[in-house]
Motif scaffolding. Structure first.
Motif, PDB file in Angstrom:
ATOM      1  N   MET A   1       2.133   0.760  -6.097  1.00 33.67           N
ATOM      2  CA  MET A   1       3.520   0.905  -6.498  1.00 33.67           C
ATOM      3  C   MET A   1       4.427   0.290  -5.419  1.00 33.67           C
ATOM      4  SD  MET A   1       5.602   4.469  -7.116  1.00 33.67           S
ATOM      5  CE  MET A   1       4.102   5.180  -7.786  1.00 33.67           C
ATOM      6  N   LYS A   2       5.369  -0.519  -5.833  1.00 31.76           N
ATOM      7  CA  LYS A   2       6.259  -1.187  -4.884  1.00 31.76           C
ATOM      8  C   LYS A   2       7.565  -0.405  -4.741  1.00 31.76           C
ATOM      9  CE  LYS A   2       4.467  -5.834  -5.730  1.00 31.76           C
ATOM     10  NZ  LYS A   2       4.790  -7.235  -6.106  1.00 31.76           N
ATOM     11  N   ILE A   3       7.979  -0.224  -3.498  1.00 32.69           N
ATOM     12  CA  ILE A   3       9.180   0.551  -3.175  1.00 32.69           C
ATOM     13  C   ILE A   3      10.094  -0.286  -2.292  1.00 32.69           C
ATOM     14  CG2 ILE A   3      10.073   2.611  -2.007  1.00 32.69           C
ATOM     15  CD1 ILE A   3       8.576   3.314  -4.523  1.00 32.69           C
ATOM     16  N   ARG A   4      11.387  -0.215  -2.552  1.00 33.73           N
ATOM     17  CA  ARG A   4      12.379  -0.861  -1.682  1.00 33.73           C
ATOM     18  C   ARG A   4      13.250   0.210  -1.043  1.00 33.73           C
ATOM     19  NH1 ARG A   4      14.689  -6.086  -3.953  1.00 33.73           N
ATOM     20  NH2 ARG A   4      12.635  -6.691  -3.164  1.00 33.73           N
ATOM     21  N   ILE A   5      13.409   0.120   0.275  1.00 36.06           N
ATOM     22  CA  ILE A   5      14.178   1.098   1.044  1.00 36.06           C
ATOM     23  C   ILE A   5      15.387   0.405   1.666  1.00 36.06           C
ATOM     24  CG2 ILE A   5      14.125   2.665   3.033  1.00 36.06           C
ATOM     25  CD1 ILE A   5      11.081   2.931   2.542  1.00 36.06           C
ATOM     26  N   GLU A  33       5.130  11.376   5.909  1.00 36.32           N
ATOM     27  CA  GLU A  33       3.991  11.623   5.016  1.00 36.32           C
ATOM     28  C   GLU A  33       4.127  10.916   3.662  1.00 36.32           C
ATOM     29  OE1 GLU A  33       3.465  15.849   4.810  1.00 36.32           O
ATOM     30  OE2 GLU A  33       2.631  15.958   6.839  1.00 36.32           O
ATOM     31  N   ILE A  34       4.780   9.770   3.667  1.00 30.59           N
ATOM     32  CA  ILE A  34       4.802   8.939   2.462  1.00 30.59           C
ATOM     33  C   ILE A  34       3.485   8.176   2.413  1.00 30.59           C
ATOM     34  CG2 ILE A  34       5.899   6.926   1.392  1.00 30.59           C
ATOM     35  CD1 ILE A  34       8.564   7.947   2.458  1.00 30.59           C
ATOM     36  N   PRO A  35       2.727   8.274   1.302  1.00 28.76           N
ATOM     37  CA  PRO A  35       1.371   7.687   1.234  1.00 28.76           C
ATOM     38  C   PRO A  35       1.384   6.168   1.087  1.00 28.76           C
ATOM     39  CG  PRO A  35       1.937   8.687  -0.858  1.00 28.76           C
ATOM     40  CD  PRO A  35       3.079   9.007   0.076  1.00 28.76           C
ATOM     41  N   ASP A  66      10.502  -3.467   2.150  1.00 28.06           N
ATOM     42  CA  ASP A  66       9.656  -3.178   1.003  1.00 28.06           C
ATOM     43  C   ASP A  66       8.339  -2.609   1.488  1.00 28.06           C
ATOM     44  OD1 ASP A  66      11.633  -4.229  -0.584  1.00 28.06           O
ATOM     45  OD2 ASP A  66      10.603  -6.126  -0.979  1.00 28.06           O
ATOM     46  N   ILE A  67       7.826  -1.591   0.785  1.00 28.04           N
ATOM     47  CA  ILE A  67       6.524  -1.027   1.091  1.00 28.04           C
ATOM     48  C   ILE A  67       5.735  -0.878  -0.211  1.00 28.04           C
ATOM     49  CG2 ILE A  67       7.361   0.207   3.135  1.00 28.04           C
ATOM     50  CD1 ILE A  67       7.355   2.778   1.475  1.00 28.04           C
ATOM     51  N   GLU A  68       4.439  -0.698  -0.069  1.00 25.42           N
ATOM     52  CA  GLU A  68       3.590  -0.373  -1.210  1.00 25.42           C
ATOM     53  C   GLU A  68       2.971   0.993  -0.964  1.00 25.42           C
ATOM     54  OE1 GLU A  68       0.867  -3.285  -2.670  1.00 25.42           O
ATOM     55  OE2 GLU A  68       2.184  -4.970  -2.137  1.00 25.42           O
ATOM     56  N   VAL A  69       3.000   1.862  -1.975  1.00 22.99           N
ATOM     57  CA  VAL A  69       2.511   3.231  -1.828  1.00 22.99           C
ATOM     58  C   VAL A  69       1.518   3.552  -2.947  1.00 22.99           C
ATOM     59  CG1 VAL A  69       4.622   4.011  -0.689  1.00 22.99           C
ATOM     60  CG2 VAL A  69       4.441   4.161  -3.181  1.00 22.99           C
ATOM     61  N   HIS A  70       0.660   4.545  -2.671  1.00 28.44           N
ATOM     62  CA  HIS A  70      -0.281   5.021  -3.688  1.00 28.44           C
ATOM     63  C   HIS A  70       0.438   5.918  -4.694  1.00 28.44           C
ATOM     64  CE1 HIS A  70      -3.713   3.393  -1.530  1.00 28.44           C
ATOM     65  NE2 HIS A  70      -3.249   3.945  -0.412  1.00 28.44           N
ATOM     66  N   THR A  71       1.215   6.860  -4.186  1.00 26.89           N
ATOM     67  CA  THR A  71       2.040   7.750  -4.987  1.00 26.89           C
ATOM     68  C   THR A  71       3.386   7.867  -4.295  1.00 26.89           C
ATOM     69  OG1 THR A  71       1.323   9.749  -3.817  1.00 26.89           O
ATOM     70  CG2 THR A  71       0.021   9.061  -5.750  1.00 26.89           C
ATOM     71  N   SER A  72       4.352   8.502  -4.938  1.00 26.45           N
ATOM     72  CA  SER A  72       5.667   8.577  -4.318  1.00 26.45           C
ATOM     73  C   SER A  72       6.399   9.857  -4.706  1.00 26.45           C
ATOM     74  CB  SER A  72       6.517   7.369  -4.728  1.00 26.45           C
ATOM     75  OG  SER A  72       7.816   7.460  -4.174  1.00 26.45           O
ATOM     76  N   ILE A  92      18.698   6.304   6.237  1.00 25.37           N
ATOM     77  CA  ILE A  92      18.170   5.810   4.972  1.00 25.37           C
ATOM     78  C   ILE A  92      19.178   6.137   3.874  1.00 25.37           C
ATOM     79  CG2 ILE A  92      16.232   5.852   3.361  1.00 25.37           C
ATOM     80  CD1 ILE A  92      15.523   4.874   6.179  1.00 25.37           C
ATOM     81  N   THR A  93      19.578   5.132   3.100  1.00 26.41           N
ATOM     82  CA  THR A  93      20.585   5.354   2.057  1.00 26.41           C
ATOM     83  C   THR A  93      20.080   5.018   0.657  1.00 26.41           C
ATOM     84  OG1 THR A  93      21.486   3.123   2.378  1.00 26.41           O
ATOM     85  CG2 THR A  93      22.493   4.915   3.657  1.00 26.41           C
ATOM     86  N   GLY A  94      18.902   4.406   0.536  1.00 28.53           N
ATOM     87  CA  GLY A  94      18.391   4.052  -0.782  1.00 28.53           C
ATOM     88  C   GLY A  94      16.873   3.984  -0.801  1.00 28.53           C
ATOM     89  N   TYR A  95      16.291   4.365  -1.942  1.00 26.69           N
ATOM     90  CA  TYR A  95      14.831   4.344  -2.113  1.00 26.69           C
ATOM     91  C   TYR A  95      14.585   4.157  -3.602  1.00 26.69           C
ATOM     92  CZ  TYR A  95       9.950   6.104  -1.780  1.00 26.69           C
ATOM     93  OH  TYR A  95       8.590   6.262  -1.817  1.00 26.69           O
ATOM     94  N   VAL A  96      14.133   2.961  -4.003  1.00 26.88           N
ATOM     95  CA  VAL A  96      13.959   2.662  -5.423  1.00 26.88           C
ATOM     96  C   VAL A  96      12.576   2.080  -5.697  1.00 26.88           C
ATOM     97  CG1 VAL A  96      16.433   2.286  -5.819  1.00 26.88           C
ATOM     98  CG2 VAL A  96      14.957   0.344  -5.210  1.00 26.88           C
ATOM     99  N   ARG A  97      12.134   2.231  -6.934  1.00 30.71           N
ATOM    100  CA  ARG A  97      10.868   1.664  -7.376  1.00 30.71           C
ATOM    101  C   ARG A  97      11.128   0.283  -7.958  1.00 30.71           C
ATOM    102  NH1 ARG A  97       6.871   4.230 -12.038  1.00 30.71           N
ATOM    103  NH2 ARG A  97       5.202   2.664 -11.861  1.00 30.71           N
ATOM    104  N   LEU A  98      10.287  -0.698  -7.568  1.00 30.28           N
ATOM    105  CA  LEU A  98      10.386  -2.058  -8.068  1.00 30.28           C
ATOM    106  C   LEU A  98       9.361  -2.292  -9.166  1.00 30.28           C
ATOM    107  CD1 LEU A  98      10.613  -4.015  -4.689  1.00 30.28           C
ATOM    108  CD2 LEU A  98      12.520  -3.382  -6.167  1.00 30.28           C
ATOM    109  N   ASP A  99       9.632  -3.278  -9.974  1.00 31.71           N
ATOM    110  CA  ASP A  99       8.646  -3.713 -10.954  1.00 31.71           C
ATOM    111  C   ASP A  99       7.425  -4.263 -10.218  1.00 31.71           C
ATOM    112  OD1 ASP A  99       8.441  -4.416 -14.031  1.00 31.71           O
ATOM    113  OD2 ASP A  99       7.603  -6.119 -12.919  1.00 31.71           O
ATOM    114  N   GLU A 100       6.249  -4.086 -10.807  1.00 30.39           N
ATOM    115  CA  GLU A 100       5.012  -4.499 -10.138  1.00 30.39           C
ATOM    116  C   GLU A 100       4.946  -6.001  -9.871  1.00 30.39           C
ATOM    117  OE1 GLU A 100       2.556  -2.664  -8.700  1.00 30.39           O
ATOM    118  OE2 GLU A 100       4.050  -1.117  -9.070  1.00 30.39           O
ATOM    119  N   CYS A 101       5.676  -6.800 -10.662  1.00 29.97           N
ATOM    120  CA  CYS A 101       5.664  -8.255 -10.448  1.00 29.97           C
ATOM    121  C   CYS A 101       6.834  -8.717  -9.571  1.00 29.97           C
ATOM    122  CB  CYS A 101       5.671  -8.988 -11.781  1.00 29.97           C
ATOM    123  SG  CYS A 101       7.142  -8.698 -12.783  1.00 29.97           S
TER     124      CYS A 101
END
Length: 250
Positions: A1-5, A33-35, A66-72, A92-101
């Motif tokens: 899962m791709k995450i943008r912070i 403890e973010i996986p 940007d990071i990649e995580v197993h779960t969130s 930290i002011t934002g944490y969103v999930r990105l599309d896999e592509c």
């Protein structure tokens, strides 16, 4: 899962360089403890990449990684967990999930905007006391000419660049927006992986046009945000490329 912070950098933390910021985030991710996912091989490292690095001494309200995580966890839980381990001057002011592509922030960044103002206690030329006169000089320097050529110097070479192609907006903030009763400038500049220009080079060229020596230590530069270009050609903040996570994803 791709995450943008998204995070802010201010106060004394503006003197901490990019490499140290990267190392701290590696520790902060573990402490919160973010996986996060790790690369494979003999020397595994966290799957993490930053957008356009920030210069030392520059503050910012819009930095991204940007990071990649197993779960969130949810966006709110992740922001709270990360802020719990952030030092003063980092938030930290934002944490969103990105599309896999989705591509990384580093590869899609196309522009950044800045505010620049004179530090308190610094002496400025008399011209800077008049908003109208300074506005007129800016028109002569940037708005009216068809080309504004500057020389960008690196350790190995020199390159002549046209500011008209790389600076999307350059103006003086309205008097009510200025800092400490002193002129403040707004810049929106190209910040891509191929073509990019630093605000310091634009300001140095303007100071040279005015006939004044440029003193970078007399000015505070603040990056508002970083942008990507969408399918319609519009520049949008990097965080808008993702969606907030309402509930934890397992």
């Amino acid at each position: 899962m791709k995450i943008r912070i998204k995070f802010c950098k201010y106060g004394r933390m503006k003197f901490v360089g990019h490499l140290d910021i990267m190392r701290y985030f590696q520790k902060a991710i573990r402490m919160s403890e973010i996986p996060i996912c790790y690369s494979e091989g003999f020397s595994p490292h966290q799957m993490m990449s930053f957008a356009a690095p920030l210069g030392v001494g520059v503050t910012s309200g819009g930095e991204y990684l940007d990071i990649e995580v197993h779960t969130s966890p949810s966006s709110r839980e992740a922001i709270d967990a990360l802020n719990a381990v952030m030092p003063y001057g980092m938030e930290i002011t934002g944490y969103v999930r990105l599309d896999e592509c989705a591509k990384t922030a580093m590869s899609v960044v196309s522009a950044a905007d800045y505010e620049i103002w004179a530090r308190q206690g610094e002496e400025l030329p008399e011209l800077f006391g008049s908003y109208e006169m300074l506005q007129g000089k800016l028109r002569e320097f940037f708005l009216e000419p068809e080309q504004v050529l500057v020389t960008k110097k690196t350790k190995k070479s020199e390159k002549v660049m046209d500011l008209k192609k790389l600076v999307y907006d350059f103006r003086i903030l309205e008097p009510q927006e200025q800092y400490f009763d002193r002129p403040a400038f707004y810049l929106n500049v190209c910040t891509g992986s191929t073509d990019n220009i630093k605000p310091e080079l634009v300001l140095e060229a303007f100071w040279d046009f005015l006939g004044y020596p440029y003193d970078p230590y007399a000015l505070q530069i603040h990056r508002r945000d970083v942008f990507y270009t969408d399918e319609k050609g519009a520049r949008r903040p990097l965080l808008e490329a993702g969606e907030e996570i309402e509930a934890a994803i397992v």
